[in-house]
Design a protein around this motif. Structure first.
Motif, short mmCIF file in Angstrom:
data_model
loop_
_atom_site.label_atom_id
_atom_site.label_comp_id
_atom_site.label_asym_id
_atom_site.label_seq_id
_atom_site.Cartn_x
_atom_site.Cartn_y
_atom_site.Cartn_z
N LYS A 14 4.93 4.39 -8.01
CA LYS A 14 4.18 5.04 -9.09
C LYS A 14 4.56 6.51 -9.21
O LYS A 14 4.60 7.06 -10.31
CB LYS A 14 2.67 4.92 -8.82
N THR A 48 0.82 -1.22 0.00
CA THR A 48 0.00 0.00 0.00
C THR A 48 0.85 1.26 0.00
O THR A 48 0.43 2.29 -0.52
CB THR A 48 -0.95 0.03 1.21
N ASN A 49 2.03 1.19 0.60
CA ASN A 49 2.92 2.34 0.63
C ASN A 49 3.97 2.25 -0.48
O ASN A 49 4.19 3.20 -1.24
CB ASN A 49 3.59 2.40 2.01
N ASP A 98 2.63 2.74 -4.16
CA ASP A 98 2.26 4.14 -4.32
C ASP A 98 3.51 5.00 -4.53
O ASP A 98 3.57 5.84 -5.45
CB ASP A 98 1.50 4.57 -3.06
N LEU A 136 -3.33 -1.10 -6.06
CA LEU A 136 -2.17 -1.23 -5.18
C LEU A 136 -1.76 -2.68 -4.98
O LEU A 136 -1.11 -3.04 -4.01
CB LEU A 136 -2.44 -0.58 -3.82
N ASP A 149 -6.34 5.97 -2.83
CA ASP A 149 -7.11 6.96 -2.10
C ASP A 149 -8.61 6.91 -2.38
O ASP A 149 -9.42 7.25 -1.53
CB ASP A 149 -6.61 8.37 -2.45
N SER A 188 -5.32 5.85 -8.72
CA SER A 188 -4.19 4.93 -8.88
C SER A 188 -3.23 4.96 -7.70
O SER A 188 -2.09 4.54 -7.80
CB SER A 188 -3.43 5.24 -10.18
N SER A 189 -3.67 5.49 -6.57
CA SER A 189 -2.79 5.54 -5.40
C SER A 189 -3.49 5.06 -4.12
O SER A 189 -3.00 5.31 -3.02
CB SER A 189 -2.28 6.97 -5.21
#
Lengths: 352, 163
Positions: free
Chosen positions: A38, A31-32, A35, B63, B46, B43-44
């Motif tokens: 990206k 999850t971290n 991200d 993710l 959120d 895409s993150s």
């Protein structure tokens, strides 16, 4: 996203061998890490997927009444484990106060410990950041810094550690089990995260290639279960990082405090154990005067690193509130809006 | 670089695809399996528009790497209805007009299904807190929450006694 190589080892030994390659990082919940990849904040050459390593997804109870949590246990699974939430309610409340349902389901215990700062200048590859690129400078110093550190920061870096989970873990003397190229070792959770000093690029005590395999909480820490809270002030009351948070745990006897644990989140590059405040509470009557002294002690060394002087007073007030709620007692079940410092008022909604 | 072969289960059916290490599960669902109901919003992680259920856990498919789907069981929005019969959540979203542009709707439906799978009788606060990871920029949340709570009530009433 930069092209990378993907490896799925079958054992911890294979994982450590695979991670010895230059530019390798471990992938758990992702999850971290994904991200950050990206956004090109991180550009690893190899991902070593540890999610299928056997035996790291268990919650085991130990002879001393403590618990050993495998590094791959998901945040939500740990928080919803009934025995765990009973023994360590402030830890469960902290876990449920973080992120979103989707992220709590994916994020792992080990990954949560190693999550990176949310400083926007660290995330933005076009900004100067000593943590991302040693010697580059720190754009946060003259930038948007109202949420940055007020304790333990340096001229080189004013970033904070974003974890909720780590705050009660620091208060309760959690221990991190690590395996690496040089074998197995342990570090106190409190010593896992480093203050920035002149080397903010080194955020943790882990050596290259080391893998967190488990986390332990001692049985003694379960003795605080009746009076333990985690409170978190955030800019909206769900799905937001802490502006300031506090974990408070007490053992009471006839209105007096026998033992106290206190740690702060959102204030420094590591979860901030407030030992002087804890000592000020031992043996005294549980009440506002004692809480006020503890709050002063906890923030005695604090100083603003930018437009964030308000966080110091906010942290003092949150410490007092957390201690008062800990005295009132751990709720029978975790509130539907976990870690909210606001009292439940009929008809008022804090979750919109 | 040679592609990686992935064998998985999507909405109860075996599925396979080829991917690069950098492809997300969302990329594979949309571009390789032509399941375009899951949306790419931020895409993150959120916005929740890409929400899917993997081995019983609600996650953001943006993710998760496509290669991580090997051997997993995945439910997407395309697997929510029973053939031509809409899921109660889908029906209640229509009845309550709980959507406008609809971009966030698949994610909300999958997330709400995951909620009701684990908690068939959520309070309004519980439903709102669970759905905090799904963002809607046009309808607002009230109608969505009303639809979810109404669907939950109908599903409870329809469930055989003892279940």
């Amino acid at each position: 996203m930069k092209v990378f190589d993907y490896v799925r080892p079958a054992s911890v030994a294979e994982a450590i061998a695979a991670a010895a390659a230059p530019g390798a990082v471990y992938l758990a919940g992702g999850t971290n890490l994904l991200d950050l990849m990206k956004g090109e904040t991180l550009r690893p050459d190899r991902l070593v997927d540890v999610t299928r390593l056997p035996g790291l997804d268990r919650i085991e109870w130990l002879g001393d009444g403590g618990v050993r949590i495998g590094a791959l246990v998901r945040n939500a699974a740990l928080a919803h484990d009934a025995a765990f939430a009973t023994a360590y309610p402030a830890v469960a409340e902290a876990l449920l106060s973080g992120a979103s349902a989707q992220l709590r389901n994916a994020a792992t215990v080990g990954g949560n410990l190693l999550q990176r700062t949310r400083c926007a200048y660290f995330h933005d590859p076009a900004s100067a950041c000593n943590k991302r690129q040693p010697g580059a400078g720190c754009d946060a110093r003259g930038g948007e810094n109202r949420l940055h550190a007020v304790l333990g920061w340096s001229e080189a870096c004013i970033a904070t550690h974003p974890s909720d989970f780590c705050v009660p873990l620091a208060a309760l003397d959690a221990v991190v089990e690590i395996e690496g190229p040089a074998g197995r070792r342990e570090v106190a959770l409190e010593a896992l995260h480093r203050l920035p000093g002149d080397t903010p690029e080194r955020g943790t005590a882990l050596a290259p290639g080391e893998l967190i395999v488990a986390l332990r909480l001692p049985g003694e820490a379960a003795g605080f279960a009746a009076h333990a809270r985690y409170l978190k002030v955030r800019e909206r009351t769900s799905y937001a990082f802490a502006v300031v948070s506090a974990a408070a745990a007490l053992r009471l006897e006839g209105g007096r405090i026998r033992a106290a644990r206190l740690a702060l989140g959102g204030v420094a590059a590591r979860p901030w154990r407030a030992r002087a405040a804890e000592e000020s509470l031992v043996g005294v009557e549980a009440g506002e005067a004692a809480f006020r002294r503890a709050a002063e002690a906890a923030l005695a060394e604090a100083r603003p690193s930018g437009d964030n002087a308000f966080k110091i007073e906010l942290a003092r007030r949150l410490v007092r509130r957390a201690l008062a709620l800990a005295v009132a007692g751990t709720p029978a079940r975790i509130p539907a809006l976990p870690a909210s410092p606001f009292p439940s008022v009929a008809g008022a909604r804090h979750d919109a | 670089m040679s592609k990686i072969h992935v064998t998985t289960t999507v909405n109860g059916e075996p599925a396979e695809f080829l991917c690069q290490p950098g492809n997300s599960l969302l990329d594979a669902l949309r571009d390789d399996l032509n399941l375009t109901g899951s949306k790419e919003g931020c895409s993150s992680g959120d916005c929740g528009a890409c929400s899917v259920i993997v081995d019983g856990r609600l996650v953001c498919s943006c993710l998760m790497l496509a290669v991580e789907a090997e051997g997993k069981s995945i439910t997407t929005i395309e697997g929510i209805a029973n053939g031509d019969v809409l899921h109660p959540l889908q029906r209640k979203f229509l009845e309550h007009a709980a959507l406008q542009c609809g971009f966030c709707t698949p994610g909300f439906l999958v997330a709400a299904k995951a909620l009701l799978d684990h908690n068939p009788d959520p309070t309004e606060t519980e439903a709102r807190y669970w759905l905090a990871g799904n963002l809607c920029r046009c309808t607002g949340y009230d109608k969505i929450i009303r639809a979810v709570l109404d669907a939950a009530a109908e599903m409870r009433a329809g469930a055989p006694a003892g279940e």
